[in-house]
Write a protein that holds these residues in place. Sequence first.
Motif, PDB file in Angstrom:
ATOM      1  N   VAL A  97       9.317   1.444  -8.125  1.00  0.00           N
ATOM      2  CA  VAL A  97       8.870   1.734  -6.765  1.00  0.00           C
ATOM      3  C   VAL A  97       9.623   0.896  -5.737  1.00  0.00           C
ATOM      4  O   VAL A  97       9.995   1.395  -4.672  1.00  0.00           O
ATOM      5  N   ALA A  98       9.847  -0.371  -6.037  1.00  0.00           N
ATOM      6  CA  ALA A  98      10.523  -1.258  -5.077  1.00  0.00           C
ATOM      7  C   ALA A  98      11.886  -0.716  -4.687  1.00  0.00           C
ATOM      8  O   ALA A  98      12.297  -0.808  -3.515  1.00  0.00           O
ATOM      9  N   GLY A  99      12.613  -0.157  -5.637  1.00  0.00           N
ATOM     10  CA  GLY A  99      13.920   0.420  -5.324  1.00  0.00           C
ATOM     11  C   GLY A  99      13.807   1.814  -4.747  1.00  0.00           C
ATOM     12  O   GLY A  99      14.595   2.209  -3.881  1.00  0.00           O
ATOM     13  N   ALA A 100      12.814   2.554  -5.216  1.00  0.00           N
ATOM     14  CA  ALA A 100      12.649   3.942  -4.775  1.00  0.00           C
ATOM     15  C   ALA A 100      12.356   4.035  -3.282  1.00  0.00           C
ATOM     16  O   ALA A 100      12.908   4.889  -2.590  1.00  0.00           O
ATOM     17  N   VAL A 101      11.464   3.184  -2.761  1.00  0.00           N
ATOM     18  CA  VAL A 101      11.112   3.284  -1.349  1.00  0.00           C
ATOM     19  C   VAL A 101      12.319   3.007  -0.452  1.00  0.00           C
ATOM     20  O   VAL A 101      12.468   3.614   0.618  1.00  0.00           O
ATOM     21  N   LYS A 102      13.183   2.119  -0.885  1.00  0.00           N
ATOM     22  CA  LYS A 102      14.384   1.823  -0.097  1.00  0.00           C
ATOM     23  C   LYS A 102      15.404   2.946  -0.182  1.00  0.00           C
ATOM     24  O   LYS A 102      16.174   3.180   0.753  1.00  0.00           O
ATOM     25  N   SER A 103      15.391   3.643  -1.310  1.00  0.00           N
ATOM     26  CA  SER A 103      16.373   4.700  -1.534  1.00  0.00           C
ATOM     27  C   SER A 103      15.940   6.052  -0.981  1.00  0.00           C
ATOM     28  O   SER A 103      16.732   6.740  -0.309  1.00  0.00           O
ATOM     29  N   ARG A 187       8.689  10.762  -1.987  1.00  0.00           N
ATOM     30  CA  ARG A 187       9.510  10.900  -3.180  1.00  0.00           C
ATOM     31  C   ARG A 187       9.601   9.671  -4.063  1.00  0.00           C
ATOM     32  O   ARG A 187      10.205   9.727  -5.137  1.00  0.00           O
ATOM     33  N   CYS A 188       9.003   8.561  -3.644  1.00  0.00           N
ATOM     34  CA  CYS A 188       8.989   7.411  -4.553  1.00  0.00           C
ATOM     35  C   CYS A 188       8.196   7.753  -5.808  1.00  0.00           C
ATOM     36  O   CYS A 188       8.497   7.264  -6.901  1.00  0.00           O
ATOM     37  N   CYS A 189       7.170   8.613  -5.672  1.00  0.00           N
ATOM     38  CA  CYS A 189       6.388   9.057  -6.836  1.00  0.00           C
ATOM     39  C   CYS A 189       7.275   9.814  -7.827  1.00  0.00           C
ATOM     40  O   CYS A 189       7.136   9.658  -9.045  1.00  0.00           O
ATOM     41  N   ASP A 190       8.177  10.638  -7.299  1.00  0.00           N
ATOM     42  CA  ASP A 190       9.081  11.395  -8.168  1.00  0.00           C
ATOM     43  C   ASP A 190       9.973  10.449  -8.967  1.00  0.00           C
ATOM     44  O   ASP A 190      10.155  10.617 -10.180  1.00  0.00           O
TER      45      ASP A 190
END
Length: 322
Positions: A97-103, A187-190
């Motif tokens: 999640v930490a990387g996903a939200v930034k991406s 999309r962080c969930c994805d």
Amino acid sequence: MTADEYIQAAPTLVLYDSLTKTRSVLEQYQNVLVSVSGGADSDDMVNVVEHLKTERQRITYVWFDTGIEMAATKRHLAYLQEKYKIEIKREKGAMPVAGAVKSVGYPFYSKNFSESIYRLQRHGFEWEDEPFDVLLKKYPNCRAALRWWCNNYKDGPHRPLQTEIGSARGMKEFMVKNPPNFLISKRCCDEAKKKAAYMAGRKYSADIQFTGVRRSEGGPRSTAIKSCMADGAHGKRHYPLFWWRDSDKKAFEVAYGIVHSDAYTVYGCTRTGCAGCPFAGHFEKELEMIHKYEPHLAVAVENIFKPAYEYTRKYREFKNSL
């Protein structure tokens, strides 16, 4: 207890029917992947599968680590492994999640709102308060998100739908005055969860995947899913608890002696998953709870979701001032 005895012990008709259905499904497939979250519904599902599985089947239990899971959940996974003498494999998504939200963007308010905002941001939207027809000429490839922005999903005067920004009091006025300066999406969930499930299905050659979704719990997943069986692009799915009402769930847990994690029995959670997710309307209360019981996780979550928290708090202040 045999499978027949287990089903006969069901305290309600809904439970009897669902257990009978799940037994029928299990008999049809060799390789079954069971998603274990460590939450209350997944506790029930593991109990069901363990009592109804056949000897010829390969049951693979998997837990998806998003990087912000509670220690209480991890302790409970160890408890489940010991109780049922099973192995729960740890899997990760495309990114934590930490990387996903930034991406791919930070969650804000709801999944529907976040997806619409994401689409508008992708098209360089300038957060203009103009009629739908005017904006469509300027952003011709963004029709669905513009309908959300302009409350245009239904013709004529109407009470705003949940698919329209007008369903959140003051949200449009707030965003016109305070355009988001960070990427927003659902999309962080994805990246952290859904892709993990797809990858696990392939990795373990699953013929079918079991997930603990109940229609009565509400939320996007339960409303999008129409039946306890699904056959989509990513394979077959079965939801053993789909038709269970809250009363059925309670009766099941009393009858079969289900024990939930400390997250429920000590912390007071009503749900588990990504700790402090901004999609939860009560995230402030959840943050308070995490700070009390798992302070290190609380600090991490506050940093990960900081832009979403700040924007949500600012919106709430604006709404309360109207």
